[in-house]
Scaffold this motif. Structure first.
Motif, short mmCIF file in Angstrom:
data_model
loop_
_atom_site.label_atom_id
_atom_site.label_comp_id
_atom_site.label_asym_id
_atom_site.label_seq_id
_atom_site.Cartn_x
_atom_site.Cartn_y
_atom_site.Cartn_z
N PHE A 153 0.84 -1.21 0.00
CA PHE A 153 0.00 0.00 0.00
C PHE A 153 0.87 1.25 0.00
O PHE A 153 0.64 2.18 -0.77
CB PHE A 153 -0.92 0.00 1.22
N TYR A 154 1.87 1.24 0.89
CA TYR A 154 2.72 2.44 1.05
C TYR A 154 3.85 2.42 0.02
O TYR A 154 4.99 2.14 0.34
CB TYR A 154 3.27 2.52 2.46
N ASN A 155 3.46 2.67 -1.23
CA ASN A 155 4.46 2.84 -2.27
C ASN A 155 4.00 4.01 -3.14
O ASN A 155 2.81 4.31 -3.21
CB ASN A 155 4.65 1.56 -3.09
N PHE A 156 4.96 4.67 -3.73
CA PHE A 156 4.66 5.95 -4.41
C PHE A 156 3.58 5.82 -5.48
O PHE A 156 2.62 6.60 -5.50
CB PHE A 156 5.96 6.55 -4.98
N PRO A 157 3.66 4.84 -6.39
CA PRO A 157 2.64 4.77 -7.44
C PRO A 157 1.23 4.60 -6.88
O PRO A 157 0.29 5.28 -7.33
CB PRO A 157 3.05 3.55 -8.27
N LEU A 158 1.07 3.72 -5.87
CA LEU A 158 -0.27 3.48 -5.35
C LEU A 158 -0.77 4.67 -4.52
O LEU A 158 -1.92 5.09 -4.64
CB LEU A 158 -0.32 2.20 -4.51
N LEU A 159 0.11 5.23 -3.68
CA LEU A 159 -0.32 6.36 -2.85
C LEU A 159 -0.74 7.55 -3.72
O LEU A 159 -1.67 8.29 -3.38
CB LEU A 159 0.80 6.78 -1.89
N THR A 160 -0.07 7.72 -4.87
CA THR A 160 -0.46 8.78 -5.80
C THR A 160 -1.90 8.57 -6.24
O THR A 160 -2.70 9.50 -6.31
CB THR A 160 0.46 8.76 -7.04
N LYS A 161 -2.22 7.31 -6.56
CA LYS A 161 -3.60 6.98 -6.99
C LYS A 161 -4.59 7.18 -5.84
O LYS A 161 -5.67 7.73 -6.03
CB LYS A 161 -3.67 5.52 -7.46
N VAL A 162 -4.21 6.70 -4.66
CA VAL A 162 -5.11 6.78 -3.50
C VAL A 162 -5.44 8.24 -3.20
O VAL A 162 -6.60 8.59 -2.93
CB VAL A 162 -4.50 6.08 -2.27
N LEU A 163 -4.43 9.11 -3.26
CA LEU A 163 -4.67 10.53 -2.96
C LEU A 163 -5.59 11.18 -4.00
O LEU A 163 -6.33 12.10 -3.69
CB LEU A 163 -3.33 11.28 -2.87
N GLN A 164 -5.57 10.64 -5.22
CA GLN A 164 -6.50 11.15 -6.25
C GLN A 164 -7.95 10.82 -5.87
O GLN A 164 -8.88 11.46 -6.34
CB GLN A 164 -6.19 10.52 -7.61
N MET A 165 -8.11 9.81 -5.02
CA MET A 165 -9.47 9.44 -4.59
C MET A 165 -9.96 10.33 -3.45
O MET A 165 -11.11 10.20 -3.02
CB MET A 165 -9.50 7.98 -4.15
N LYS A 166 -9.09 11.23 -2.95
CA LYS A 166 -9.45 12.14 -1.85
C LYS A 166 -10.23 11.41 -0.77
O LYS A 166 -11.42 11.66 -0.53
CB LYS A 166 -10.29 13.31 -2.39
N PRO A 167 -9.58 10.48 -0.08
CA PRO A 167 -10.31 9.56 0.80
C PRO A 167 -10.80 10.18 2.10
O PRO A 167 -11.56 9.54 2.83
CB PRO A 167 -9.28 8.47 1.09
N TYR A 168 -10.40 11.41 2.41
CA TYR A 168 -10.63 11.88 3.78
C TYR A 168 -11.96 12.57 4.02
O TYR A 168 -12.30 12.87 5.14
CB TYR A 168 -9.47 12.78 4.24
N ASP A 169 -12.75 12.85 2.96
CA ASP A 169 -14.04 13.45 3.24
C ASP A 169 -15.11 12.37 3.41
O ASP A 169 -14.94 11.25 2.97
CB ASP A 169 -14.44 14.48 2.17
N THR A 170 -16.21 12.71 4.07
CA THR A 170 -17.29 11.73 4.27
C THR A 170 -18.22 11.73 3.05
O THR A 170 -18.21 12.67 2.25
CB THR A 170 -18.14 12.07 5.51
N ALA A 171 -19.03 10.68 2.95
CA ALA A 171 -19.99 10.58 1.86
C ALA A 171 -20.91 11.79 1.85
O ALA A 171 -21.20 12.39 0.80
CB ALA A 171 -20.80 9.29 2.00
#
Length: 517
Positions: A153-171
């Motif tokens: 999970f903690y690798n640059f290519p995946l974290l770049t993708k995860v951050l594009q998902m903006k995971p920190y806001d609620t539904a």
């Protein structure tokens, strides 16, 4: 000689894992404490009426079909299904004469949204655009792969993708950026309850659930959802697999941090590998007794984790057909929906409750006596540990009366109470006792940010060899299509360990047909 795999539990993910492994050449035996396949995807028969027990809405039909196609079978021979349109009808209790039909037909859907809030229609399409973009990232990089080690999970290519998902806001916050009308926002975001979490607390990417409905549709399987459980059982047996019903597993046998079988009635049944489809928190507390093999999932840790809501279900056999009700799925929202959601997760007895009505006999008349319908009614409620009330006859009676009184205001159901000829229920206590759902939490561990992706229990046990987990409390999460993915990951993980054939999840060469057309 082929290696032997024992699968504990014939729930959806257990059956699907067993099928995949049997097809791959393993000798698979499945042990189930109940007398039927499917786990919560089960059936209740009473006085000529047939009800699905739990899951009732078919989304991502490709994932259902994939399992049969993998084995060279035509899915239509096992799970004949048809598309529903409209998907469902929704009512708000304060305006029962203004129903909203939710459709996959873009023209109809646009008109419905304009009737609710013309100024939010543009925002609705912006929401679809944004969540579809995130969905593609999740599909390609998260939902179909395991996270064995931190660096997965903690690798640059995946974290770049995860951050594009903006995971920190609620539904709820996410939807609020696009849609201001409270009713429209609720109509879309409430579906995080399908996986047991409130939209007020859910990570925003779970608003992909309504998007999947709008863009890919909702389906109905002939015979109801239980047809899928029976279809998987039949396929598994055709492949040469063996199922033992009425066999409650007491313990997963572990020697030197290596699973080597199971214990039933004090006797050990050996195996090369064990796949556990019992609810992960239950399994860690009661089946994995070797402390070193629990890893970080000690009893204390399991108790401290966050659990999904539960459900109260009523199954009502009625004395007539509901011709004036056009839909298989109907949602009835209390106008104080946010209060309702807070009360569920705060453990309060509900006074402003929303619920859902499913009439499977509309699509398949064989599920009720001739000229009659059966009503399945589901209300999300607190899990046992959260609830500040107990589940007894008084509580059942309270919720039954509440639901029927609210239902009487909905056109077509005015005389619902007098029309009942037979009834039965499933409560949080039943989810706990019949399906080993920890704390009666119907959907397992809550998919909070801290309990999603790499932070959720994974398929491969972290501190024990030859032991694998599958089902709603493991990655990628709850809901039938998602636990079917969990089963795929579990089978791939076991095969990888056995054969040394490493799946390259990052390059996306895995077949993607599971989630896209």
């Amino acid at each position: 000689m082929s290696k032997k795999v024992i699968v504990v539990g014939a729930g959806v993910a257990g059956l699907a894992s067993a099928i995949r492994l049997q097809h791959a050449g393993y000798e698979v035996e499945l042990y189930e404490k109940g007398s039927t396949p499917g786990g919560k995807m089960n059936q209740i028969k009473q006085d000529g009426y047939t009800f699905d027990l739990g899951p009732s809405i078919v989304m991502m039909p490709e994932l259902y079909r994939e399992l049969f196609e993998l084995c060279g079978r035509d899915p239509d021979d096992y799970i004949p299904m048809e598309k529903l349109d409209p998907i469902y009808r929704a009512y708000f209790t304060d305006i029962p004469d203004q129903p909203f039909d939710i459709s996959t037909d873009l023209i109809q859907m646009t008109k419905t949204i304009e009737s609710l809030s013309e100024e939010d229609t543009e925002g609705f399409f912006q929401y679809l655009h944004e969540i579809y973009r995130r969905f593609v990232i999740a599909k390609q990089h998260i939902l179909q792969r395991p996270f064995r080690k931190r660096t997965d999970f903690y690798n640059f290519p995946l974290l770049t993708k995860v951050l594009q998902m903006k995971p920190y806001d609620t539904a709820d916050t996410f939807m609020g950026r696009f849609i201001k009308n409270e009713r429209l926002k609720q109509l879309i975001s409430f579906q995080t309850l399908y996986i047991g979490i409130s939209p007020l607390k859910s990570p925003s990417f779970y608003t992909m659930i309504p998007m999947i409905q709008f863009l890919y549709g909702v389906w109905f399987i002939k015979g109801g959802m239980y047809t899928m459980a029976l279809g998987m059982e039949r396929l598994f047996k055709e492949l040469g697999g063996t199922i033992h019903y009425g066999k409650a597993v007491e313990e997963i046998s572990i020697q030197n941090r290596k699973a080597d079988g199971i214990i039933i009635d004090g006797k050990k049944i050996p195996a090369d590998y064990v796949v556990c489809n019992a609810d992960f928190p239950y399994a860690m507390k009661h089946l994995v007794k070797d402390k070193a093999s629990k890893g970080r999932f000690t009893d204390k840790k399991i108790d401290s984790m966050n659990y999904s809501c539960s459900c109260f279900l009523m199954y009502l056999g009625m004395n007539r057909k509901y011709e004036e009700v056009d839909h298989v799925h109907t949602f009835i929202f209390n106008e104080k929906l946010n209060q309702n959601l807070e009360d569920i997760f705060d453990g309060k007895k509900l006074t402003n409750a929303s619920f859902y009505v499913y009439i499977a006999s509309k699509k398949d008349p064989s599920l009720a006596p001739e000229g009659k319908d059966g009503l399945y009614i589901l209300m999300p409620v607190s899990n046992i540990a959260t609830a500040d009330y107990t589940w007894d006859e008084e509580t059942i009676s309270y919720y039954r009366n509440y639901i029927l009184n609210e239902l009487k205001n909905i056109p077509g159901f005015e005389n619902v109470e007098e029309e009942i000829v037979t009834e039965t229920y499933t409560t949080p206590l039943d989810f706990e006792s019949k399906f080993n759902a920890y704390r009666g939490a119907t959907f397992g561990l809550q998919p909070t940010l801290d309990q999603s992706n790499h932070k959720r229990p994974q398929s491969k046990a972290s501190h024990c060899e030859n032991l694998y987990f599958t089902g709603s409390s493991t990655h990628p999460g709850a809901g039938v299509p998602i636990v079917l993915l969990s089963a795929r990951i579990t089978a791939q993980e076991l095969i990888q360990d056995d054969t040394g054939h490493v799946y390259d999840y990052s390059s996306n060469i895995q077949p993607q047909r599971g989630l896209s057309h």
